[in-house]
Design a protein around this motif. Structure first.
Motif, PDB file in Angstrom:
ATOM      1  N   VAL A 156      22.489 -11.075  12.261  1.00 40.87           N
ATOM      2  CA  VAL A 156      21.955  -9.756  12.447  1.00 40.87           C
ATOM      3  C   VAL A 156      20.724  -9.294  12.330  1.00 40.87           C
ATOM      4  CG1 VAL A 156      22.249  -7.336  12.095  1.00 40.87           C
ATOM      5  CG2 VAL A 156      24.177  -8.965  11.205  1.00 40.87           C
ATOM      6  N   ILE A 157      20.571  -9.208  13.867  1.00 35.45           N
ATOM      7  CA  ILE A 157      18.727  -8.254  14.151  1.00 35.45           C
ATOM      8  C   ILE A 157      19.088  -6.288  13.883  1.00 35.45           C
ATOM      9  CG2 ILE A 157      17.429  -7.630  16.070  1.00 35.45           C
ATOM     10  CD1 ILE A 157      18.610  -9.927  17.597  1.00 35.45           C
ATOM     11  N   HIS A 158      18.234  -6.542  12.729  1.00 34.94           N
ATOM     12  CA  HIS A 158      17.918  -5.219  12.741  1.00 34.94           C
ATOM     13  C   HIS A 158      16.458  -4.800  11.871  1.00 34.94           C
ATOM     14  CE1 HIS A 158      19.163  -2.476   8.307  1.00 34.94           C
ATOM     15  NE2 HIS A 158      17.827  -1.973   8.826  1.00 34.94           N
ATOM     16  N   LEU A 159      16.528  -3.196  12.888  1.00 35.53           N
ATOM     17  CA  LEU A 159      15.399  -3.253  13.355  1.00 35.53           C
ATOM     18  C   LEU A 159      15.006  -1.608  12.663  1.00 35.53           C
ATOM     19  CD1 LEU A 159      14.885  -2.933  16.868  1.00 35.53           C
ATOM     20  CD2 LEU A 159      14.553  -4.958  15.391  1.00 35.53           C
ATOM     21  N   ASP A 160      13.834  -1.339  12.146  1.00 33.78           N
ATOM     22  CA  ASP A 160      13.910  -0.122  10.928  1.00 33.78           C
ATOM     23  C   ASP A 160      12.715   0.744  12.397  1.00 33.78           C
ATOM     24  OD1 ASP A 160      13.273   1.838   9.723  1.00 33.78           O
ATOM     25  OD2 ASP A 160      12.364   1.538   8.006  1.00 33.78           O
ATOM     26  N   VAL A 161      12.813   1.835  13.418  1.00 37.48           N
ATOM     27  CA  VAL A 161      12.180   2.085  14.042  1.00 37.48           C
ATOM     28  C   VAL A 161      11.256   3.424  13.369  1.00 37.48           C
ATOM     29  CG1 VAL A 161      13.304   1.151  15.911  1.00 37.48           C
ATOM     30  CG2 VAL A 161      13.954   3.457  15.379  1.00 37.48           C
ATOM     31  N   TYR A 162      11.891   3.836  12.930  1.00 33.91           N
ATOM     32  CA  TYR A 162      10.825   5.657  11.698  1.00 33.91           C
ATOM     33  C   TYR A 162      11.483   6.509  12.641  1.00 33.91           C
ATOM     34  CZ  TYR A 162       9.130   1.642   8.842  1.00 33.91           C
ATOM     35  OH  TYR A 162       8.781   0.870   7.607  1.00 33.91           O
ATOM     36  N   GLY A 163      12.562   6.581  13.804  1.00 36.37           N
ATOM     37  CA  GLY A 163      12.735   7.794  14.029  1.00 36.37           C
ATOM     38  C   GLY A 163      11.769   7.756  15.465  1.00 36.37           C
ATOM     39  N   LEU A 164      11.318   6.956  15.788  1.00 34.83           N
ATOM     40  CA  LEU A 164      10.958   6.589  17.187  1.00 34.83           C
ATOM     41  C   LEU A 164      11.620   6.255  18.405  1.00 34.83           C
ATOM     42  CD1 LEU A 164       7.337   4.733  15.587  1.00 34.83           C
ATOM     43  CD2 LEU A 164       7.475   6.869  16.839  1.00 34.83           C
ATOM     44  N   PHE A 211       1.167  -1.111   0.167  1.00 40.28           N
ATOM     45  CA  PHE A 211      -0.453  -0.145   0.071  1.00 40.28           C
ATOM     46  C   PHE A 211       0.585   1.586  -0.001  1.00 40.28           C
ATOM     47  CE2 PHE A 211      -2.364  -3.209   2.030  1.00 40.28           C
ATOM     48  CZ  PHE A 211      -3.915  -3.164   1.154  1.00 40.28           C
ATOM     49  N   PHE A 212       0.710   1.914  -0.340  1.00 39.36           N
ATOM     50  CA  PHE A 212       1.156   3.520   0.033  1.00 39.36           C
ATOM     51  C   PHE A 212       0.224   4.018   1.261  1.00 39.36           C
ATOM     52  CE2 PHE A 212       1.603   4.089  -5.380  1.00 39.36           C
ATOM     53  CZ  PHE A 212       2.204   3.971  -5.000  1.00 39.36           C
ATOM     54  N   ASP A 213       0.927   4.498   2.035  1.00 44.13           N
ATOM     55  CA  ASP A 213       0.544   5.271   3.688  1.00 44.13           C
ATOM     56  C   ASP A 213       1.140   6.455   3.240  1.00 44.13           C
ATOM     57  OD1 ASP A 213      -1.040   2.521   4.084  1.00 44.13           O
ATOM     58  OD2 ASP A 213       1.389   1.862   5.402  1.00 44.13           O
ATOM     59  N   ASP A 214      -0.040   7.317   4.172  1.00 43.67           N
ATOM     60  CA  ASP A 214       0.014   8.336   4.689  1.00 43.67           C
ATOM     61  C   ASP A 214       1.057   8.200   6.076  1.00 43.67           C
ATOM     62  OD1 ASP A 214      -0.215  11.389   5.729  1.00 43.67           O
ATOM     63  OD2 ASP A 214      -2.257  11.386   4.665  1.00 43.67           O
ATOM     64  N   GLN A 215       2.308   9.186   5.918  1.00 46.60           N
ATOM     65  CA  GLN A 215       2.761   8.882   7.353  1.00 46.60           C
ATOM     66  C   GLN A 215       2.121   9.884   8.047  1.00 46.60           C
ATOM     67  OE1 GLN A 215       7.183   9.464   7.555  1.00 46.60           O
ATOM     68  NE2 GLN A 215       7.647   7.407   7.566  1.00 46.60           N
ATOM     69  N   ALA A 216       2.637  11.135   7.717  1.00 46.34           N
ATOM     70  CA  ALA A 216       1.374  12.344   8.879  1.00 46.34           C
ATOM     71  C   ALA A 216       0.698  12.016   9.215  1.00 46.34           C
ATOM     72  CB  ALA A 216       1.772  13.376   8.477  1.00 46.34           C
ATOM     73  N   ALA A 217      -0.188  11.520   8.485  1.00 47.94           N
ATOM     74  CA  ALA A 217      -1.227  10.646   8.883  1.00 47.94           C
ATOM     75  C   ALA A 217      -1.280  10.055   9.877  1.00 47.94           C
ATOM     76  CB  ALA A 217      -2.634  10.690   7.684  1.00 47.94           C
ATOM     77  N   ILE A 218      -0.634   8.674  10.083  1.00 55.12           N
ATOM     78  CA  ILE A 218      -0.638   8.032  10.833  1.00 55.12           C
ATOM     79  C   ILE A 218       0.100   8.418  12.261  1.00 55.12           C
ATOM     80  CG2 ILE A 218       0.515   5.500  11.799  1.00 55.12           C
ATOM     81  CD1 ILE A 218       0.259   5.041   8.824  1.00 55.12           C
ATOM     82  N   LYS A 219       1.141   9.265  12.122  1.00 51.73           N
ATOM     83  CA  LYS A 219       1.846   9.705  13.035  1.00 51.73           C
ATOM     84  C   LYS A 219       1.409  10.765  13.870  1.00 51.73           C
ATOM     85  CE  LYS A 219       6.627   9.487  11.820  1.00 51.73           C
ATOM     86  NZ  LYS A 219       8.367  10.064  11.567  1.00 51.73           N
ATOM     87  N   ALA A 220      -0.043  11.274  13.344  1.00 53.38           N
ATOM     88  CA  ALA A 220      -0.936  12.467  13.942  1.00 53.38           C
ATOM     89  C   ALA A 220      -1.826  10.937  14.506  1.00 53.38           C
ATOM     90  CB  ALA A 220      -1.295  12.832  12.511  1.00 53.38           C
ATOM     91  N   PRO A 278       4.431   4.371  18.199  1.00 51.30           N
ATOM     92  CA  PRO A 278       5.579   4.855  19.998  1.00 51.30           C
ATOM     93  C   PRO A 278       4.879   3.340  20.586  1.00 51.30           C
ATOM     94  CG  PRO A 278       3.794   6.529  18.762  1.00 51.30           C
ATOM     95  CD  PRO A 278       3.711   5.868  17.654  1.00 51.30           C
ATOM     96  N   HIS A 279       3.915   3.525  19.912  1.00 50.69           N
ATOM     97  CA  HIS A 279       3.866   2.043  21.585  1.00 50.69           C
ATOM     98  C   HIS A 279       3.919   0.578  21.149  1.00 50.69           C
ATOM     99  CE1 HIS A 279       1.096   0.087  18.182  1.00 50.69           C
ATOM    100  NE2 HIS A 279       1.381  -1.134  19.199  1.00 50.69           N
ATOM    101  N   LEU A 280       4.992   0.498  20.111  1.00 53.28           N
ATOM    102  CA  LEU A 280       5.647  -0.482  19.807  1.00 53.28           C
ATOM    103  C   LEU A 280       7.420   0.013  20.091  1.00 53.28           C
ATOM    104  CD1 LEU A 280       5.051  -1.247  15.928  1.00 53.28           C
ATOM    105  CD2 LEU A 280       4.020  -2.820  17.639  1.00 53.28           C
ATOM    106  N   VAL A 281       7.579   0.576  20.436  1.00 53.05           N
ATOM    107  CA  VAL A 281       8.638   1.196  21.025  1.00 53.05           C
ATOM    108  C   VAL A 281       8.008   0.993  22.168  1.00 53.05           C
ATOM    109  CG1 VAL A 281      10.386   3.636  21.058  1.00 53.05           C
ATOM    110  CG2 VAL A 281       9.749   2.566  19.256  1.00 53.05           C
ATOM    111  N   GLY A 282       7.752   1.907  22.958  1.00 52.47           N
ATOM    112  CA  GLY A 282       7.503   1.979  24.548  1.00 52.47           C
ATOM    113  C   GLY A 282       8.008   3.431  25.464  1.00 52.47           C
ATOM    114  N   ALA A 283       7.409   3.525  26.513  1.00 51.97           N
ATOM    115  CA  ALA A 283       7.685   5.368  26.838  1.00 51.97           C
ATOM    116  C   ALA A 283       9.403   5.150  27.308  1.00 51.97           C
ATOM    117  CB  ALA A 283       7.180   5.554  28.239  1.00 51.97           C
ATOM    118  N   VAL A 288      -5.798   8.207   4.047  1.00 56.47           N
ATOM    119  CA  VAL A 288      -4.500   7.135   4.995  1.00 56.47           C
ATOM    120  C   VAL A 288      -3.733   6.192   4.057  1.00 56.47           C
ATOM    121  CG1 VAL A 288      -3.097   6.275   7.138  1.00 56.47           C
ATOM    122  CG2 VAL A 288      -5.740   7.979   7.062  1.00 56.47           C
ATOM    123  N   ARG A 289      -4.867   5.253   4.006  1.00 53.39           N
ATOM    124  CA  ARG A 289      -3.766   4.240   3.076  1.00 53.39           C
ATOM    125  C   ARG A 289      -4.764   3.612   2.044  1.00 53.39           C
ATOM    126  NH1 ARG A 289      -2.801  -1.873   6.156  1.00 53.39           N
ATOM    127  NH2 ARG A 289      -0.367  -0.673   6.273  1.00 53.39           N
TER     128      ARG A 289
END
Length: 423
Positions: free
Chosen positions: A244-252, A26-35, A211-216, A56-57
Motif C-alpha cells: 500500500v502507498i501511504h502518504l502523510d501530507v500534513y494538511g498540505l 527531534f522536536f520540531d516547531d511545526q508553526a515556525a516551519i509552516k511560517a 508546500p514545495h513537496l506537493v506543488g501548486a 525551531v528544531r
C-alpha cells in the motif's frame, strides 16, 4: 479509589526511579516551519513560534521510568512526545531533567506498595495522580504505563505484554502479525529502496511537510507517487509483493487547494491514478483548525471521493489526540482509518481502548506514534498492535527506517512466537 496492597506475598513496587534520556529524532516547531523557517542541513533557521521551544528544531527528549519491584525485577518504560509536539491541540514539549525529577519526587509515594498484577487498574490509578500535578501528564503517563505493563507481564509469568492485554481486555482473536508501515523521513528515495528490498507492506510515509513537496496543483507529489510505483515494480523480487502507498501530507494538499473540498479531491484522484495498481492512503489531507471542524471537513472530503468512485483511504492524524477524539472521528464515519498516535493519548490503556473502539465502528486503527520515541516505547506499543489486530502499525523510532523497522518487526514476531508456544 485505591488499589494499594501491602501484603508481602504480592509483588509490589518498592522504588520509582527516573533518568533523563533522548528520543530518536527531534522536536520540531511545526508553526515556525509552516511560517517559513528555512532548512539548512539538519537544522532549521528561523524564530521559534510554539510555546516551550527556544529553537525551531531541538533534540527530542525522553525519560526512562524504572519500577523496582519487591522480587528484584526492574520494570521499565519511556516517557516520550511526538516530533511536532505542541501542534494540533497536542501537549507542549517537556524537558527531560525536569520531568524525571518530578516523577521521582511525586510518584514514588503514591506507587510504593502498589500491587502490579493488574495493568489496567494500575494504569488508571497512576494517571489520576498525574492529572492533578503534572504539566506533561500525557508524556509521563505514557512512560509510567509502559513500566506498569512490563511489571504485569513479569508477574503473570508468561513474559508477554501482548498476552496481558489480550487477557485483561478479553480479546478473542489470537495474537498475530500485522502490516508494518514504514517512515522514510527526508530520505524519500533511498529509504523507499530499503523498504521495497525488505518487503515492507505499507510505505513510504513521505514526510510531505512543506508546500514545495506537493506543488501548486499537486504535480510534484504526483510525480513522486509515480516514482514510488515504478520503483516497486523495478525492485520487488516477487509478484506477490504489492504494498500500500501511504502518504502523510500534513494538511498540505488542502492548503495547496485553497481549502476547497472539491479541489482537494481533484488532487487526490490524480494521486490515486498515479499510484495504481497500488492502493493509496492519504493521512491528514487537510487541516480545518479544530477537532470538530476536522471531522466535518474529512467527512465531506471522504464523501466527495466516494461519489467519484475513488477508493483512497482517508486517514485522520491531527486533532485525534485522545481516545474521546478518536471515538468521535470513528463514530462520525469521517475517515477510513485513524492514527492512534500513542504518545498523544498518554497512558497505554487509552490507546488500547481507542483501537478497539475503531474496530467496533468499522474504522481501521493505525497504531502510530513518532520518530521521536525510543526502543522501549516502540516495543511496548508493538505488543499492543499484535494483541489488538490493528490495520497497520508504524516502524519506529527514528527517521532512518532500518532501526525502527527491526525493533518493531522483531518484537512483533517475538510476541507472536511466544503466544504460539505458550498456547
Amino acid at each position: 479509589m485505591t488499589i494499594k496492597v501491602e501484603m508481602t506475598s504480592l509483588t509490589t513496587i518498592q522504588k520509582v526511579l527516573a533518568s533523563p534520556g533522548i528520543g530518536s529524532f527531534f522536536f520540531d516547531d511545526q508553526a515556525a516551519i509552516k511560517a517559513g523557517a528555512r532548512r539548512e542541513g539538519a537544522a532549521y533557521v528561523g524564530r521559534a513560534e510554539t510555546h516551550g521551544f527556544k529553537a525551531v528544531r531541538e533534540p527530542s527528549e525522553s525519560v526512562s521510568v524504572m519500577l523496582v519491584l519487591s522480587d528484584g525485577y526492574i520494570a521499565k518504560g519511556d516517557c516520550a512526545s511526538v516530533q511536532y509536539t505542541g501542534a494540533g491541540g497536542r501537549e507542549p514539549r517537556f524537558h527531560a531533567a525536569e520531568l524525571a525529577a518530578q516523577i521521582e519526587q511525586q510518584m514514588a509515594r503514591h506507587l510504593a506498595g502498589l500491587d502490579v498484577r493488574h495493568f489496567r487498574e494500575t494504569a488508571v490509578y497512576a494517571e489520576k495522580i498525574l492529572e492533578d500535578s503534572f504539566g506533561a501528564k500525557r508524556a509521563a503517563a505514557y512512560g509510567i504505563s509502559q513500566a506498569l505493563l512490563d511489571a504485569a507481564s513479569h508477574v503473570a509469568g508468561h513474559h508477554s505484554m501482548a498476552q496481558v492485554i489480550k487477557e485483561e481486555w478479553r480479546i478473542e482473536q489470537p495474537i498475530g502479525v500485522v502490516p508494518i508501515y514504514g517512515q522514510c523521513g527526508d530520505e524519500r528515495y533511498t529509504n523507499v529502496d530499503k523498504m521495497i528490498l525488505k518487503g515492507v507492506p505499507v510505505l513510504p510515509h513521505g514526510l510531505i511537510n512543506t508546500p514545495h513537496l506537493v506543488g501548486a496543483n499537486g504535480e510534484t507529489l504526483e510525480q513522486y507517487v509515480k516514482w514510488v510505483r515504478d520503483r516497486i515494480a523495478q525492485l520487488r523480487t516477487s509478484d506477490h509483493y504489492h504494498p500500500v502507498i501511504h502518504l502523510d501530507v500534513y494538511g498540505l494538499i488542502g492548503a495547496c487547494a485553497g481549502g476547497s473540498i472539491e479541489a482537494t479531491a481533484d488532487i487526490i484522484e490524480r494521486l490515486e491514478r498515479a499510484a495504481g495498481p497500488h492502493s493509496l492512503g492519504i493521512e491528514h489531507p487537510m487541516d480545518a483548525g479544530s477537532r470538530d471542524a476536522q471531522i466535518k471537513a474529512l467527512g465531506a472530503l471522504r464523501q466527495a471521493l466516494k461519489s467519484r468512485g475513488s477508493k483512497v483511504a482517508i486517514i485522520a492524524d491531527e486533532w485525534a489526540n485522545t481516545a474521546d477524539d478518536v471515538h468521535l472521528f470513528a463514530e462520525a464515519g469521517a475517515v477510513d482509518m485513524v492514527q492512534i498516535k500513542t504518545p498523544d493519548l498518554g497512558s497505554l490503556h487509552h490507546a488500547i481502548d481507542a483501537i478497539l473502539d475503531c474496530h467496533r465502528h468499522g474504522v481501521g486503527p493505525v497504531l502510530g506514534g513518532t520518530c521521536a520515541e525510543t526502543d522501549l516505547s516502540a516495543r511496548a506499543t508493538a505488543n499492543i498492535g499484535v494483541a489488538t489486530g490493528v490495520t497497520q502499525m508504524l516502524a519506529k523510532p527514528g527517521m532512518g527506517f532500518d532501526e525502527g523497522f527491526s525493533i518493531v518487526f522483531n518484537e512483533m514476531n517475538r510476541a507472536v512466537r511466544l503466544a504460539e508456544a505458550l498456547r
